[in-house]
Design a protein around this motif. Sequence first.
Motif, PDB file in Angstrom:
ATOM      1  N   LYS A 342       0.838  -1.216   0.000  1.00  0.00           N
ATOM      2  CA  LYS A 342       0.000   0.000   0.000  1.00  0.00           C
ATOM      3  C   LYS A 342       0.863   1.252   0.000  1.00  0.00           C
ATOM      4  O   LYS A 342       0.573   2.235  -0.716  1.00  0.00           O
ATOM      5  N   VAL A 354      -7.897   8.531  -4.670  1.00  0.00           N
ATOM      6  CA  VAL A 354      -8.516   7.286  -4.176  1.00  0.00           C
ATOM      7  C   VAL A 354      -7.945   6.972  -2.806  1.00  0.00           C
ATOM      8  O   VAL A 354      -6.729   7.088  -2.580  1.00  0.00           O
ATOM      9  N   ASN A 355      -8.808   6.572  -1.905  1.00  0.00           N
ATOM     10  CA  ASN A 355      -8.370   6.231  -0.555  1.00  0.00           C
ATOM     11  C   ASN A 355      -8.180   4.726  -0.447  1.00  0.00           C
ATOM     12  O   ASN A 355      -9.035   3.933  -0.859  1.00  0.00           O
ATOM     13  N   ILE A 356      -7.030   4.302   0.122  1.00  0.00           N
ATOM     14  CA  ILE A 356      -6.746   2.876   0.330  1.00  0.00           C
ATOM     15  C   ILE A 356      -6.738   2.616   1.823  1.00  0.00           C
ATOM     16  O   ILE A 356      -6.044   3.297   2.585  1.00  0.00           O
ATOM     17  N   ALA A 357      -7.501   1.565   2.245  1.00  0.00           N
ATOM     18  CA  ALA A 357      -7.566   1.209   3.664  1.00  0.00           C
ATOM     19  C   ALA A 357      -7.322  -0.275   3.837  1.00  0.00           C
ATOM     20  O   ALA A 357      -7.659  -1.079   2.967  1.00  0.00           O
ATOM     21  N   THR A 386     -10.746   2.824 -10.610  1.00  0.00           N
ATOM     22  CA  THR A 386     -11.537   3.515  -9.590  1.00  0.00           C
ATOM     23  C   THR A 386     -11.381   5.028  -9.777  1.00  0.00           C
ATOM     24  O   THR A 386     -10.253   5.532  -9.856  1.00  0.00           O
ATOM     25  N   GLY A 390     -13.014   7.585  -4.906  1.00  0.00           N
ATOM     26  CA  GLY A 390     -13.361   6.194  -4.627  1.00  0.00           C
ATOM     27  C   GLY A 390     -12.528   5.605  -3.508  1.00  0.00           C
ATOM     28  O   GLY A 390     -11.599   6.238  -2.982  1.00  0.00           O
ATOM     29  N   ASN A 391     -12.837   4.360  -3.157  1.00  0.00           N
ATOM     30  CA  ASN A 391     -12.146   3.682  -2.060  1.00  0.00           C
ATOM     31  C   ASN A 391     -11.685   2.299  -2.507  1.00  0.00           C
ATOM     32  O   ASN A 391     -12.374   1.616  -3.284  1.00  0.00           O
ATOM     33  N   THR A 393     -10.393  -1.105  -0.429  1.00  0.00           N
ATOM     34  CA  THR A 393     -10.261  -1.690   0.913  1.00  0.00           C
ATOM     35  C   THR A 393      -9.671  -3.091   0.808  1.00  0.00           C
ATOM     36  O   THR A 393     -10.152  -3.914   0.023  1.00  0.00           O
ATOM     37  N   ASP A 410     -12.995  -2.603  -4.387  1.00  0.00           N
ATOM     38  CA  ASP A 410     -12.918  -1.215  -4.845  1.00  0.00           C
ATOM     39  C   ASP A 410     -14.314  -0.731  -5.207  1.00  0.00           C
ATOM     40  O   ASP A 410     -15.266  -1.514  -5.316  1.00  0.00           O
ATOM     41  N   THR A 411     -14.421   0.567  -5.385  1.00  0.00           N
ATOM     42  CA  THR A 411     -15.698   1.195  -5.777  1.00  0.00           C
ATOM     43  C   THR A 411     -15.588   1.741  -7.192  1.00  0.00           C
ATOM     44  O   THR A 411     -16.118   2.796  -7.500  1.00  0.00           O
TER      45      THR A 411
END
Length: 482
Positions: A342, A354-357, A386, A390-391, A393, A410-411
């Motif tokens: 990540k 884009v957010n990565i969690a 994405t 978007g996200n 996870t 993903d979204t």
Amino acid sequence: MFLKNAKGKTTFMSWSITGRLTVLYTVSVFLILVIVSIFLYWVLANNLLTEENEFLGAKIQVLRDILLKTPDDPEIIKEEVQWETSANRFVKYYVRFLNKKGKTMIETPGMDKVINPLFFPSPIAINETVQKSVKCRAMNGSPYLLVSAMAKLGSKGNKQRIVQIALDVSDDYAILAIYRKELLIALFLGTLISAGAGIAIARKGMKPIQEIAKAAQRITATHLHERINPARWPMELTVLASAFDDMLVRLEDSFERLSQFSADLAHELRTPINNLMGETEVTLSKIRTVDDYKQILESSMEEFSRLSRMIDNLLFLARAENPETQIERTNFSAINEVDAVKEFYDALAEEHGVNIACNGDVILNADQNLFRRAISNLISNALKYTGKGGNVTITAQRSNNHYIEIIVKDTGCGIEKEHLSKIFDRFYRVQNTKSLNPRGTGLGLAIVKSIMDMHLGSVNIQSEPGKGTTVVLVFPLPNPDG
């Protein structure tokens, strides 16, 4: 025992199935005929012996009655001994009377030249009936049955006589000899006929296999769509025909995949090479400045890098399919490895908005480098498709007592349902997503699947257009017993 040939097989096993079935069928029939023949011969011989013993028993009883009731009438005794024995045309027998000391009192004429009194068995008691006789070869070579019995002379007093009867059974022996000959002829003809029938039956039984072989010979690389059709064949061959058809399905699928792979590979290689050739031709068309040459070389370097990555990926896939390829399994924290990957993509994710969690954690027993590569490919794909805001996870969890799941969700734009079954094929790319990633090669998910196959795991994908995609890596837990 059968001899072994050069290939280690017995001579019998190297025969054709028709030959083996014929031999086994013929041997079986021969053994059955031998057993039946022996039984029939034994029944006939036993019946003849029983009848002869019954005759001897009846004759002993008649002679005993004569001695008991008319001991003083020599004419009756003489008639029974001398004339009655020679009057019967069909049954030849001799009778002899002896006193208790063994001296002959009267006998059938000529009996002394055929059967000696010493050949007879010990006489049975007065009140005993004849149960069996003794077989003997007479002095003239003919077979005889001998019986000897005690008889009371008159109803008064204690005088006794010994009665000896010798029955000629030459006719019985002749009947049995003819019967043996007839049985041998029947045995020979029966075996011969069974061999012919065995050949016909075996050939008829093998005909479906020959037809299957002919059907298989008609199938070539250009006619893999043909099938054997199990419904046409006998029940015993249904499994073989089904297995053959299944093999054809796999071969046809493999040929189609191989053909598609070759076409995709040629297409993917042609694009960067055409780019390089085009740039080179344009560059050589006139004198360029140093900055122009530098820009062209940088562009060429990108194409070379793309070709290099493609070749590396193809080499990786080729090695992954080798069953002898070994992976180095170690225990490690899955989420720590995901975090490391990540961090590599954080800058790119920030650039795309884009957010990565990351969530959860499990101890995974796998090849650490291959795991990182699979996660890297999935995150890379998720970021490409994405949109901003978007996200993505990544979740590591244990699904039950047997599996560990790494879920990348993903979204993004999602994938239509008809593409999901082919999304892990090499070079397969959804047409409407090529604009989002024009430099992609379609090998990323194929590599992920190969990595999961190497770990004896699996990869599943769920997606819905406009709602995103979820990829689940399923790792089996290591066996605690090793």
